[in-house]
Design an enzyme around this catalytic site. Structure first.
Site, PDB file in Angstrom:
ATOM      1  CE  LYS A 102      -4.449   1.055   0.307  1.00 30.66           C
ATOM      2  NZ  LYS A 102      -5.580   0.187  -0.025  1.00 30.66           N
ATOM      3  N   GLY A 214     -20.199   7.344   2.838  1.00 32.94           N
ATOM      4  CA  GLY A 214     -19.097   7.556   1.881  1.00 32.94           C
ATOM      5  C   GLY A 214     -19.656   7.491   0.471  1.00 32.94           C
ATOM      6  N   GLY A 216     -17.641   8.113  -2.435  1.00 33.33           N
ATOM      7  CA  GLY A 216     -16.536   8.124  -3.394  1.00 33.33           C
ATOM      8  C   GLY A 216     -16.768   7.018  -4.395  1.00 33.33           C
ATOM      9  CG  ASN A 217     -14.550   3.860  -7.456  1.00 31.92           C
ATOM     10  OD1 ASN A 217     -14.697   2.710  -7.068  1.00 31.92           O
ATOM     11  ND2 ASN A 217     -14.515   4.175  -8.734  1.00 31.92           N
ATOM     12  CB  ALA A 218     -16.278   1.920  -2.678  1.00 34.48           C
ATOM     13  N   GLY A 219     -18.712   3.842  -2.706  1.00 31.22           N
ATOM     14  CA  GLY A 219     -20.062   4.140  -2.232  1.00 31.22           C
ATOM     15  C   GLY A 219     -21.001   4.536  -3.354  1.00 31.22           C
TER      16      GLY A 219
HETATM   17  N1  GLU Z   1      -7.326   0.339  -3.145  1.00 28.86           N
HETATM   18  C1  GLU Z   1      -8.125  -0.821  -3.385  1.00 28.86           C
HETATM   19  C2  GLU Z   1      -8.178  -1.687  -2.157  1.00 28.86           C
HETATM   20  O1  GLU Z   1      -7.958  -1.238  -1.070  1.00 28.86           O
HETATM   21  C3  GLU Z   1      -7.729  -1.550  -4.647  1.00 28.86           C
HETATM   22  C4  GLU Z   1      -6.355  -2.132  -4.634  1.00 28.86           C
HETATM   23  C5  GLU Z   1      -5.932  -2.715  -5.982  1.00 28.86           C
HETATM   24  O2  GLU Z   1      -6.707  -2.771  -6.897  1.00 28.86           O
HETATM   25  O3  GLU Z   1      -4.761  -3.099  -6.029  1.00 28.86           O
HETATM   26  O4  GLU Z   1      -8.501  -2.838  -2.239  1.00 28.86           O
END
Ligand code: GLU
Length: 410
Positions: A102, A214, A216-219
């Site tokens: 990360k 939230g 953003g993209n996910a929500g």
């Molecule tokens: N940031 C996203 C996660 O936390 C996606 C990570 C990715 O696709 O490598 O799962």
């Protein structure tokens, strides 16, 4: 504020206790392979500014490190370590051949100009180029980073290395080697597992009331997909406001409102606080923002029957205990939001083979993968009479340990 890395250790210890892990196993699983901390020099609002940037590489026993990069003022090393650790678990839970990493930059991205966004993205890659690569560590979007950021980062990497290497980063725009569905795959994976959970609970599909924290993209994509299949989204929030309508929000209009004004604030409905949102009377609560949102202070007040964690780390270990006692079914982050990295894996495969798949093929593959992951975790939860998070840790850690054993590290 709870420390996410301490939370991660507590979660692992709980699974370790059930499986009888010794010190050796726990040490191998907790070991962080590498920490890269750099200073980025950029000009922000006309001033020379130094930003702190991280890349943490946790475990690569099953494949190259994999994980997103977030831009956020609260980014810190312990948070990035926890997020890298959860990535290793997540990839193992959905059984894709990748490890966990990360990254993050300590910056408030809300007021950045496009040029500043680009400069930070390029500076990040300049500082990390020797530590990443399609066979080493593969980046992706996370909080406040998006396909455009991925495109700048890829371009910078390819310029530095003098080669084409689309597999160094996923979540790219389609035009530069992205994958179909990647933009909504985190939410789509969540919808696949949520449907399995709803089936277990015998909830009437057309009356299922959903709250999303939230946007953003996910929500946002979760709201869109769930609304489309007939669920009622009764409340959503973002970092500025929360709106509630008992009869269900008009999601398509809400998305237009968010995209044009930058917030859900001002959308027709009752404006409520974030705390009120979390404890609304709903069937499903979807935390899709940041860590530590459901804590020992509010967990006891939650009325939802199912929590689908599209965010990483939204529930603290103490809150987990309370939710379990109250019979609330938590679908943990390392399963619930794994659709994102699963399609990142598909994107990486497509980049490496140079053959690109259709949307339907990807959705089918994602569905199979999420279905199997949910089944594995649910069966483990029944076998050991434990919560779904601990079960997911058992599934994930046993796969990582198996690889470590074959490599002679145990
Ligand atoms: N940031 C996203 C996660 O936390 C996606 C990570 C990715 O696709 O490598 O799962």
């Amino acid at each position: 504020m709870a420390n996410p890395f301490e939370n991660a250790k507590t979660q692992l210890a709980k699974a370790g206790k059930v499986r009888g892990f010794g010190k050796k196993e726990l040490d191998v699983l907790m070991k962080i392979n590498a920490i890269h901390e750099k200073e980025l020099h950029v000009t922000l609002a006309g001033k020379e500014t130094k930003l702190t940037a991280f890349r943490v590489q946790h475990n690569n026993a099953r494949g190259p490190f994999k994980g997103g990069i977030r831009f956020h003022p609260d980014v810190n090393l312990d948070e990035v370590k926890a997020l890298a650790f959860w990535m290793s678990m997540k990839c193992a839970v959905v059984n894709i051949p990748l490890g966990g990493g990360k990254g993050g930059v300590v910056v408030d991205a809300k007021n950045l100009s496009p040029k500043e966004y680009e400069d930070i993205s390029r500076a990040y890659i300049k500082s990390m180029a020797d530590h990443i690569g399609p066979d080493m560590d593969i980046l992706a979007p996370d909080v406040y980073t998006n396909p455009q950021v991925m495109a700048w980062m890829l371009d910078e990497y390819e310029k530095i290395k003098g080669i084409k290497a689309p597999g160094v980063i996923t979540g790219k725009p389609l035009a530069v080697g992205g994958s179909k569905t990647r933009d909504y795959s985190t939410a789509q994976g969540g919808v696949f597992v949520l449907k399995q959970a709803i089936d277990l609970f015998d909830m009437p599909p057309f009356n299922t009331k959903i709250v999303i924290q939230g946007f953003g993209n996910a929500g946002l994509h979760a709201a869109r997909l769930l609304h489309r299949i007939g669920y009622k989204i009764i409340a959503v929030s973002d970092s500025k406001a929360a709106v509630y309508n008992e009869k269900g929000l008009d999601v398509p209009k809400l998305i237009i409102h968010k995209n044009s004004t930058g917030s859900v604030r001002g959308f027709p409905g009752k404006e409520i606080s974030n705390e009120e949102l979390l404890i609304l009377d709903a069937h499903v609560l979807i935390p899709a923002a940041l860590e530590n949102m459901i804590t020992k202070d509010n967990a006891g007040k939650i009325k939802a029957k199912i929590i689908l964690e599209l965010a990483n780390g939204p529930v603290t270990p103490e809150a987990d205990e309370i939710l379990f006692k109250n019979d609330i079914f938590v679908i943990p982050d390392i399963l619930a939001n794994a659709g994102g990295v699963a399609v990142s894996y598909f994107e990486w495969v497509q980049n490496r083979t140079g053959y690109y798949w259709e949307e339907d093929d990807i959705l089918e593959k994602l569905g199979i993968l999420m279905f199997k992951a949910f089944k594995d975790v649910y069966e483990a939860s029944k076998r050991y009479s434990i919560d779904m998070r601990t079960a997911a840790f058992i599934v994930g850690t046993s796969r990582i340990l198996e690889a470590e054993r074959f490599k002679g590290n145990l």
